[in-house]
Design an enzyme around this catalytic site. Structure first.
Site, short mmCIF file in Angstrom:
data_model
loop_
_atom_site.label_atom_id
_atom_site.label_comp_id
_atom_site.label_asym_id
_atom_site.label_seq_id
_atom_site.Cartn_x
_atom_site.Cartn_y
_atom_site.Cartn_z
N ASP A 18 0.84 -1.20 0.00
CA ASP A 18 0.00 0.00 0.00
C ASP A 18 0.87 1.25 0.00
OD1 ASP A 18 -2.33 1.48 0.05
OD2 ASP A 18 -2.59 1.32 2.22
N ASN A 67 -10.17 -3.21 -6.42
CA ASN A 67 -9.32 -2.30 -7.19
C ASN A 67 -9.79 -2.10 -8.63
OD1 ASN A 67 -6.19 -3.28 -5.56
ND2 ASN A 67 -7.64 -1.65 -5.06
#
Length: 241
Positions: A18, A67
């Site tokens: 991340d 995503n």
């Protein structure tokens, strides 16, 4: 790797990758630059964790089912990055006798990515020293749902007695047969699992760091291992210290 952690090496480390986009934004760069920097770091950290630290299993959360809701150009760039660059990681892992596997749904992934995935798994299928598990188009809710569907199908077909269903039955229907996660690392300062390996992390130690993933160096990983070595893992029982 610090000496203090040498006697307490986790069998399975999972990393939530991340911070690539924030890394690029901080530098006034396009998002694609952040993803490329993140992938370069991914190669380095995989080499270090599996090759130098000798950790048997490494799971990497590289693309979630959610995503796909991002901008189509960003998703397309990531798919190209996976298809064109995963092979270099795999060839090095193959030289180290490490297996490469994937967790996640194949549906929705472009053919070029699927072809790269198949190449990687086929090339390393018989390797024994370690396992790199790329979690691509992955969501823990999806994994549990798919496992339940498969189990229900076996019950309906008469090949599985409902009374025989236990934890092992459920685990055997996950995307990969891997040990439970011992250490879960998330970069970028966020402190949540984001639908990643929820079952497998039941007794994991969590390590959250504000470091954005492209800046997550080998030294940063060593700090996580050192913290893990200091933890008292009771697993619901008595203290070991």
């Amino acid at each position: 790797m610090p000496n203090e952690t040498a006697s307490r090496i986790p069998a399975h480390v999972a990393i939530i990758v991340d911070g690539n986009r924030r890394w690029a934004k901080k530098r006034g760069l396009p998002v694609s630059f952040g993803h490329k920097a993140g992938f370069d770091r991914l190669e380095d950290i995989t080499r270090y964790v599996i090759g130098d630290c000798g950790i048997p299993v490494l799971s990497l959360y590289v693309f979630s089912t959610e995503n796909f809701a991002r901008d189509a150009r960003e998703v397309g760039y990531l798919m190209d990055l996976f298809a064109n660059n995963f092979k270099s990681v795999t060839e090095e892992m193959n030289r180290k006798d490490c297996r490469v596997v994937f967790s996640g749904r194949r549906e929705g992934l472009p053919p070029k990515v699927l072809n790269a995935m198949d190449y990687m798994t086929d090339l390393t299928r018989n390797n024994k020293t370690g396992t790199v598990n790329f979690c691509l188009n992955y969501g823990s809710h999806a994994e549990l749902t798919d496992a339940v569907r498969a189990i229900a199908g076996e019950v309906q077909a008469g090949t599985l007695n409902p009374a025989d269903i236990d934890e092992h039955t459920i685990e055997s229907h996950f995307y990969q047969d891997l040990p439970p996660v011992d250490l879960m690392i998330r970069t970028s300062g966020e402190e949540r699992l984001s639908n990643f390996l929820l079952w497998q992390c039941a007794y994991a130690e969590f390590y959250f760091t504000p470091v954005l993933f492209p800046d997550f160096t080998n030294d940063c990983f060593d700090q996580a291992l050192a913290e893990y070595a200091r933890r008292d893992r009771r697993m619901g029982g008595n203290s070991k210290k």
